[in-house]
Design an enzyme around this catalytic site. Sequence first.
Site, mmCIF file in Angstrom:
data_model
loop_
_atom_site.group_PDB
_atom_site.id
_atom_site.type_symbol
_atom_site.label_atom_id
_atom_site.label_comp_id
_atom_site.label_asym_id
_atom_site.label_seq_id
_atom_site.Cartn_x
_atom_site.Cartn_y
_atom_site.Cartn_z
ATOM 1 N N GLY A 1 20.841 53.305 51.359
ATOM 2 C CA GLY A 1 21.207 53.133 52.756
ATOM 3 C C GLY A 1 22.693 53.229 53.026
ATOM 4 N N ILE B 1 36.271 43.958 58.073
ATOM 5 C CA ILE B 1 36.526 45.357 57.708
ATOM 6 C C ILE B 1 37.923 45.772 58.159
ATOM 7 C CG2 ILE B 1 35.718 47.734 57.927
ATOM 8 C CD1 ILE B 1 32.930 46.637 58.518
ATOM 9 N N HIS C 1 39.825 24.646 32.269
ATOM 10 C CA HIS C 1 41.291 24.707 32.284
ATOM 11 C C HIS C 1 41.772 25.717 31.258
ATOM 12 C CE1 HIS C 1 45.458 23.414 32.446
ATOM 13 N NE2 HIS C 1 45.458 23.440 31.122
#
Length: 479
Positions: free
Chosen positions: A45, A188, A447
């Site tokens: 798509g 966007i 860490h």
Amino acid sequence: MVVGELAHERDLIIIGGGPGGYHAAIRAAQLGQSVTLIEKDQWGGVCLNKGCIPSKIITHGAEKFASIRESENIGIESKNVTFNMNTFTEYKHKTIKKLRESVQLLCTANKVEMIKGAAFFLSENKVGVENGDQYNVYRFKHAIIATGSSPQAPEGIKVDNKRILDSWSITSLDLIPENLFVYGSDYIALEMSMAFEALGSQVTLILDNSKDDFDYDLSINRELKRVFKKNQIQVIRNASISKAYSDEKAVTIILQNRNRIETITGTHLFTSSFAKPNIENIGMDRIGIETTESGFIKVNKQCQTTCSNIFAIGDVTEGPVLAVKAMKQGKVAAEAIAGIGAEADFRFIPAVAHTRPPIASAGLTEQEAFAHGYEVEIGQFPLSNNGYAGLIGKKDGFIKVIFDKKSKLLLGMHMIGDGAIELISSGILSLEMIARDEDLLFPLYPHPSINEALLEAVEALKNQAIHLTPNLKKERFNV
């Protein structure tokens, strides 16, 4: 065209092979359904071929290029590094092709029948599928509409896909714009602004009259202003484009800015777009599926339309135009068809932007929490105080947590900085599991890592953050 009476029998027909469609297909196949997936264009798509993936390849390329140029501090000399657009374009095409092939392989492995063609409803249990001169009819027990949406430019702006670009065509540019105007305030617009600035464009971001800021927590909006200034991205606020047109050399923009009109020019214009659901040519009028006032398909929490055996997912339904929404709805629809009690709940849907630095949010913003009547507690920790962020030279940004003062429940988590998009999953899980501050304080955090900034943001609520100076523990940290 002569339509024959023979109809092929199928359990489930899915119209649209994007992220929502193929997720629905595979989940339904896992549940024992006979599934036919129909796609008129390319598998994967818009998201895979024109939207999410191509745009993220651009942001990834920009981040790599910028990181190399900034690497002299650790002894990597990069004075002659250049960005080769031809090589980048070739990489983009290869990556998209591989991902598209992966979608096909996954569907085939799950015994999903894949058909190319344009599908449209003939009745509540039949679709016709047309592919050139070939035409077939399929009778189904259930169907899922997953046809997505198309970008619609604001009035007055005619996208030519050469100099005036929308979210589909900007990912196909074969050059770096000299002057890029970006019109919009969504993720966007932010991604393209920062990516092309890193690649060498002179970028100007235009926020229209309805937006004087971005749809993020106010602390992130303040940090964005600082980042724009640092990167020399000009921001024009309270303005709107009444008209934009192009010729062979430039784009001309007529800008309405408060009480004056001015004309500005540049080499390219990118405009954020409105999402128009792709439902006009699928025969919905024949079967009476209802739509909302804004033109999207009405669905319930199981993604069921007003036609009980037909479901709809993704951009054709109201809500954020995000692949994550479509994928979740696809699985929910498949499970609902199989009789499983699934629901689509987007209360804590993550909002992310692959910017420089990245942005990620989940839950209520500070302003939303106050609007909902909460008495809030806020913990905020700057990445400039995180040892690992300093080590890798990514000190921009912060992590912010918002809690209800009375119940100590987490209401929202917002972050801007390196690793934010991966780390926001901790926030989403915590929100879904109704976490209190103690639930985030108790675990051990690796860490050295940026994860520790999340711990110290929560510790800052109780003035326990080790790497905040006393004056910042007494007063809320402001960016």
